[in-house]
Design a protein around this motif. Structure first.
Motif, PDB file in Angstrom:
ATOM      1  N   VAL A  99     -51.505  48.815 -61.063  1.00 45.96           N
ATOM      2  CA  VAL A  99     -50.821  49.666 -62.035  1.00 45.96           C
ATOM      3  C   VAL A  99     -50.732  51.117 -61.551  1.00 45.96           C
ATOM      4  N   GLU A 100     -51.560  51.480 -60.587  1.00 49.57           N
ATOM      5  CA  GLU A 100     -51.602  52.855 -60.095  1.00 49.57           C
ATOM      6  C   GLU A 100     -50.619  53.106 -58.953  1.00 49.57           C
ATOM      7  N   VAL A 101     -49.920  52.067 -58.510  1.00 48.08           N
ATOM      8  CA  VAL A 101     -49.101  52.166 -57.304  1.00 48.08           C
ATOM      9  C   VAL A 101     -47.668  51.742 -57.592  1.00 48.08           C
ATOM     10  N   VAL A 102     -46.734  52.451 -56.987  1.00 48.03           N
ATOM     11  CA  VAL A 102     -45.342  52.034 -57.022  1.00 48.03           C
ATOM     12  C   VAL A 102     -44.712  52.357 -55.678  1.00 48.03           C
ATOM     13  N   VAL A 103     -43.806  51.505 -55.238  1.00 51.25           N
ATOM     14  CA  VAL A 103     -43.080  51.705 -53.980  1.00 51.25           C
ATOM     15  C   VAL A 103     -41.674  52.160 -54.329  1.00 51.25           C
ATOM     16  N   MET A 104     -41.289  53.349 -53.820  1.00 47.81           N
ATOM     17  CA  MET A 104     -39.998  53.927 -54.196  1.00 47.81           C
ATOM     18  C   MET A 104     -39.672  55.104 -53.281  1.00 47.81           C
ATOM     19  N   GLU A 262     -55.109  55.601 -62.879  1.00 48.86           N
ATOM     20  CA  GLU A 262     -54.989  54.806 -64.100  1.00 48.86           C
ATOM     21  C   GLU A 262     -55.215  55.618 -65.371  1.00 48.86           C
ATOM     22  N   ARG A 263     -55.993  56.674 -65.292  1.00 47.55           N
ATOM     23  CA  ARG A 263     -56.258  57.422 -66.526  1.00 47.55           C
ATOM     24  C   ARG A 263     -54.999  58.100 -67.062  1.00 47.55           C
ATOM     25  N   PHE A 264     -53.943  58.194 -66.253  1.00 51.40           N
ATOM     26  CA  PHE A 264     -52.680  58.760 -66.715  1.00 51.40           C
ATOM     27  C   PHE A 264     -51.679  57.673 -67.126  1.00 51.40           C
ATOM     28  N   ALA A 265     -52.096  56.396 -67.029  1.00 52.32           N
ATOM     29  CA  ALA A 265     -51.154  55.286 -67.209  1.00 52.32           C
ATOM     30  C   ALA A 265     -50.545  55.250 -68.599  1.00 52.32           C
ATOM     31  N   ASP A 266     -51.309  55.670 -69.594  1.00 56.26           N
ATOM     32  CA  ASP A 266     -50.842  55.590 -70.978  1.00 56.26           C
ATOM     33  C   ASP A 266     -50.643  56.966 -71.586  1.00 56.26           C
ATOM     34  N   GLN A 267     -50.074  57.866 -70.785  1.00 57.65           N
ATOM     35  CA  GLN A 267     -49.771  59.205 -71.278  1.00 57.65           C
ATOM     36  C   GLN A 267     -48.277  59.484 -71.112  1.00 57.65           C
ATOM     37  N   PRO A 268     -47.455  58.879 -71.939  1.00 58.00           N
ATOM     38  CA  PRO A 268     -46.004  59.058 -71.807  1.00 58.00           C
ATOM     39  C   PRO A 268     -45.559  60.499 -72.005  1.00 58.00           C
ATOM     40  N   GLU A 269     -46.426  61.318 -72.620  1.00 60.88           N
ATOM     41  CA  GLU A 269     -46.055  62.708 -72.877  1.00 60.88           C
ATOM     42  C   GLU A 269     -46.130  63.574 -71.625  1.00 60.88           C
ATOM     43  N   LEU A 270     -46.689  63.063 -70.533  1.00 62.99           N
ATOM     44  CA  LEU A 270     -46.792  63.854 -69.310  1.00 62.99           C
ATOM     45  C   LEU A 270     -45.411  64.295 -68.842  1.00 62.99           C
ATOM     46  N   LEU A 271     -45.281  65.581 -68.510  1.00 64.26           N
ATOM     47  CA  LEU A 271     -44.016  66.098 -68.015  1.00 64.26           C
ATOM     48  C   LEU A 271     -43.686  65.456 -66.677  1.00 64.26           C
ATOM     49  N   ARG A 272     -42.451  65.026 -66.517  1.00 66.02           N
ATOM     50  CA  ARG A 272     -42.013  64.421 -65.257  1.00 66.02           C
ATOM     51  C   ARG A 272     -40.495  64.499 -65.187  1.00 66.02           C
ATOM     52  N   LEU A 273     -39.942  64.255 -64.023  1.00 61.23           N
ATOM     53  CA  LEU A 273     -38.505  64.059 -63.888  1.00 61.23           C
ATOM     54  C   LEU A 273     -38.236  62.582 -64.089  1.00 61.23           C
ATOM     55  N   ALA A 274     -37.402  62.262 -65.063  1.00 61.94           N
ATOM     56  CA  ALA A 274     -37.230  60.869 -65.463  1.00 61.94           C
ATOM     57  C   ALA A 274     -35.946  60.275 -64.905  1.00 61.94           C
ATOM     58  N   GLY A 275     -35.975  58.955 -64.754  1.00 59.61           N
ATOM     59  CA  GLY A 275     -34.802  58.199 -64.344  1.00 59.61           C
ATOM     60  C   GLY A 275     -34.799  56.840 -65.019  1.00 59.61           C
ATOM     61  N   TRP A 276     -33.681  56.161 -64.938  1.00 60.76           N
ATOM     62  CA  TRP A 276     -33.474  54.903 -65.656  1.00 60.76           C
ATOM     63  C   TRP A 276     -34.512  53.850 -65.260  1.00 60.76           C
ATOM     64  N   GLY A 296     -48.147  53.295 -66.184  1.00 66.02           N
ATOM     65  CA  GLY A 296     -48.677  53.520 -64.843  1.00 66.02           C
ATOM     66  C   GLY A 296     -47.710  54.227 -63.926  1.00 66.02           C
ATOM     67  N   ALA A 297     -47.935  54.072 -62.616  1.00 67.92           N
ATOM     68  CA  ALA A 297     -47.131  54.784 -61.620  1.00 67.92           C
ATOM     69  C   ALA A 297     -45.655  54.417 -61.685  1.00 67.92           C
ATOM     70  N   ALA A 298     -45.342  53.221 -62.173  1.00 71.31           N
ATOM     71  CA  ALA A 298     -43.941  52.797 -62.267  1.00 71.31           C
ATOM     72  C   ALA A 298     -43.133  53.714 -63.174  1.00 71.31           C
ATOM     73  N   GLY A 299     -43.787  54.454 -64.050  1.00 65.17           N
ATOM     74  CA  GLY A 299     -43.093  55.372 -64.930  1.00 65.17           C
ATOM     75  C   GLY A 299     -42.540  56.601 -64.237  1.00 65.17           C
ATOM     76  N   TRP A 300     -42.829  56.760 -62.944  1.00 64.52           N
ATOM     77  CA  TRP A 300     -42.277  57.872 -62.172  1.00 64.52           C
ATOM     78  C   TRP A 300     -41.058  57.442 -61.353  1.00 64.52           C
ATOM     79  N   GLN A 301     -40.622  56.205 -61.484  1.00 69.14           N
ATOM     80  CA  GLN A 301     -39.439  55.746 -60.763  1.00 69.14           C
ATOM     81  C   GLN A 301     -38.185  56.440 -61.295  1.00 69.14           C
ATOM     82  N   LEU A 302     -37.211  56.582 -60.420  1.00 68.25           N
ATOM     83  CA  LEU A 302     -35.942  57.170 -60.825  1.00 68.25           C
ATOM     84  C   LEU A 302     -34.828  56.137 -60.841  1.00 68.25           C
ATOM     85  N   SER A 303     -34.584  55.522 -59.694  1.00 70.34           N
ATOM     86  CA  SER A 303     -33.436  54.624 -59.550  1.00 70.34           C
ATOM     87  C   SER A 303     -33.890  53.248 -59.088  1.00 70.34           C
ATOM     88  N   ASN A 304     -32.987  52.290 -59.218  1.00 74.68           N
ATOM     89  CA  ASN A 304     -33.307  50.948 -58.736  1.00 74.68           C
ATOM     90  C   ASN A 304     -33.623  50.987 -57.248  1.00 74.68           C
TER      91      ASN A 304
END
Length: 427
Positions: A99-104, A262-276, A296-304
Motif C-alpha cells: 500500500v506504500e508503493v506505486v509505480v508511475m 502507511e501512516r499517511f494512507a488514510d489522510q485524503p486531506e493531505l495537499l497534493r497535485l491530483a489526477g484522474w 496509500g501511495a496510489a493516491g498520488w497517481q496522475l494519469s493512466n
C-alpha cells in the motif's frame, strides 16, 4: 574472505556463485570491434536489457492490436490494474508494504509530486536539508519548489558538505546539522546513496533525527533501489522515489517508483497535485467533482500508466525476484565490490595519483566504486572504453565502476583489474 589476484581464483568464485546463471538472462553489448562481450560496469547509470523484455512488450502490442481500448479491462494483463502487478516486488525491493508503493511517471516528476505534499513551509519552518553536490535533478527540483513557496533558495536550502580533506559525509555531522536547524527545518531530502561518491547514508538515523525536530524526511533512491537493502517502512521514512533503469534494468528512462508511508494512507486531506488515476478506482468512472484519492501511495497517481514501459519493468522485476531479491544480491555484491577494491588497492598507486573515495565499509556503499584520478583521469577513462570496459565519467575527475551482481562475474572484475594494472605500469 582472503582474495587472490589470479584468474583461477576469480573463476573459482564464479563456480561457487549461486547467482551465476542469471548472467544468461541479460543481453550484454559486444566488445571493441564487435568481438566478444564488453566488460559492462555501468549498471549504476543504465542496467542491461533482460532477455524477456522484448517479449513482454510484444505481448502488450498484441493486446493493443487485438483488444484495442478493451485492453484496459480484458486479457491476462488488464491495463487498468497493471500498476498493481508491480506493487509486491517493488515493495520488497525498498522494504515497504504494498500500500506504500506505486509505480508511475519518472523520478523527478515523482519527486515534485511528493514535495508538494511533504514540503509545506511556514514563515519560521521553511528550510530544506540536502547533501551538497546532489544529483542535479534534485538540486533543480528543490530550487524551484522553494521559489514557488516564496523563499530564496540560498536562504532556504541548506547543503551538507564533508569536512575539509574528506570526500564523504559523517553521520554525526548530518545529525548535528539537523539538530542545529531544529524548528526551522521543514524537510530533509537526500539521496539514499550519493551518485558521485557512492556513499550510502544512514537513512534510519537521519529519519529519526528529522522527526525529532518535527521535520518530514524523504530520499531519492535512484542509486540505492536494487543496489542496497532498504527498510523504508521500518525506518519510518515519510516519502521516497526512485528510477527503475539502473539496478532494476527496466529500460532507458523507464517508469519510476514512489513510496509514501502507511501512516499517511488514510489522510485524503493531505495537499497534493491530483489526477484522474489517483481518484478512488471504485468511483473513478463516475467523473464527479471533488478529488477522492485512492488509499496509500496510489493516491498520488496522475494519469493512466505507461503500459509498455511497465511491461518491461515487470519482466525485469521477475528476474530480480527469481534471484532471491536484495538479500541474495547483496551477498554477492559485497564480494564483487570487495574484489574490485582489492585489485585496485594492490596497484600500489599513491593517493596523489588515484584514490577510491567510496567508503571502504560495505555497510556504507553499494556496488559502485568511485575512483578519483588526480592525473590523466580522462586518459584512463578513454583507455578503459577503448578496450571494452564500460564505466562512466563524472566531472571533474571521477570514474565510476559498478560490478552488478545480477550479470557481472568475478572474472569480469579480474579482467578490469588486469586493464587497470596495465595502465598503472605505465604511470
Amino acid at each position: 574472505m582472503t582474495f587472490e589476484p589470479t584468474l583461477d581464483f576469480a573463476r573459482q568464485l564464479d563456480a561457487q556463485d549461486p547467482l551465476r546463471e542469471f548472467r544468461q538472462q541479460f543481453l550484454i553489448p559486444p566488445g571493441p570491434d564487435g568481438q566478444g562481450e564488453c566488460l559492462y560496469f555501468c549498471g549504476n547509470s543504465l542496467g542491461l536489457q533482460p532477455r524477456t523484455a522484448r517479449a513482454a512488450v510484444e505481448r502488450q502490442f498484441d493486446n493493443w492490436q487485438n483488444l484495442a481500448v478493451e485492453g484496459h479491462f480484458k486479457g491476462e494483463t488488464p491495463w487498468m490494474q497493471f500498476h498493481e502487478r508491480l506493487q509486491g516486488a517493488s515493495a520488497r525491493i525498498v522494504g515497504a508494504k504494498p500500500v506504500e508503493v506505486v509505480v508511475m511517471n519518472n523520478l523527478t516528476t515523482n519527486l515534485h509530486l511528493l514535495l508538494i505534499t511533504f514540503y509545506q513551509p511556514t514563515a519560521t519552518r521553511y528550510k530544506v536539508l540536502m547533501e551538497g553536490g546532489a544529483f542535479p535533478s534534485d538540486q533543480y527540483a528543490l530550487e524551484t519548489q522553494v521559489q514557488q513557496r516564496g523563499f530564496a533558495p540560498d536562504e532556504a536550502i541548506v547543503e551538507l558538505v564533508p569536512r575539509t580533506g574528506e570526500h564523504t559525509l559523517r553521520t554525526e555531522d548530518i545529525l548535528a546539522k539537523i539538530e542545529e536547524l531544529g524548528d526551522s527545518l521543514c524537510t530533509v531530502i537526500m539521496g539514499g546513496l550519493n551518485y558521485y561518491t557512492g556513499q550510502v547514508y544512514d537513512m534510519g538515523a537521519i529519519t529519526a533525527a528529522g522527526h525529532a525536530v518535527g521535520a518530514r524526511v524523504g530520499f531519492d533512491l535512484a542509486h540505492a533501489a536494487g543496489n542496497v537493502e532498504l527498510h523504508l517502512h521500518d525506518w519510518d521514512v515519510d516519502f521516497a522515489c526512485w528510477c527503475s533503469y539502473k539496478y532494476l534494468n527496466s529500460s532507458p528512462g523507464g517508469v519510476s517508483g514512489a513510496f509514501v508511508h502507511e501512516r499517511f494512507a488514510d489522510q485524503p486531506e493531505l495537499l497534493r497535485l491530483a489526477g484522474w488515476w489517483g481518484y478512488d478506482e471504485k468511483e473513478r468512472f463516475q467523473m464527479k467533482k471533488g478529488f477522492k484519492p485512492m488509499r496509500g501511495a496510489a493516491g498520488w497517481q496522475l494519469s493512466n500508466g505507461a503500459v509498455l514501459t511497465m511491461a518491461v519493468h515487470e519482466a525485469a522485476l521477475q528476474v530480480h525476484e527469481a534471484a532471491g531479491g536484495m538479500p541474495a544480491l547483496r551477498r554477492k555484491s559485497e564480494l564483487l565490490t570487495g574484489y574490485l577494491e582489492f585489485l585496485i588497492t594492490r596497484l600500489g598507486l599513491g593517493r596523489e595519483q588515484l584514490e577510491i573515495i567510496t567508503p571502504a565499509d560495505p555497510a556504507q556503499r553499494g556496488c559502485q566504486l568511485s575512483l578519483l584520478v588526480h592525473r590523466n583521469g580522462r586518459d584512463l577513462f578513454e583507455h578503459l572504453m577503448a578496450v571494452g570496459v564500460i564505466g562512466d565519467w563524472r566531472e571533474p575527475n571521477v570514474i565510476r565502476l559498478a560490478p552488478v551482481p545480477l550479470y557481472n562475474t568475478f572474472e569480469d572484475v579480474y579482467r578490469v583489474g588486469e586493464v587497470l594494472a596495465e595502465w598503472a605500469s605505465r604511470q
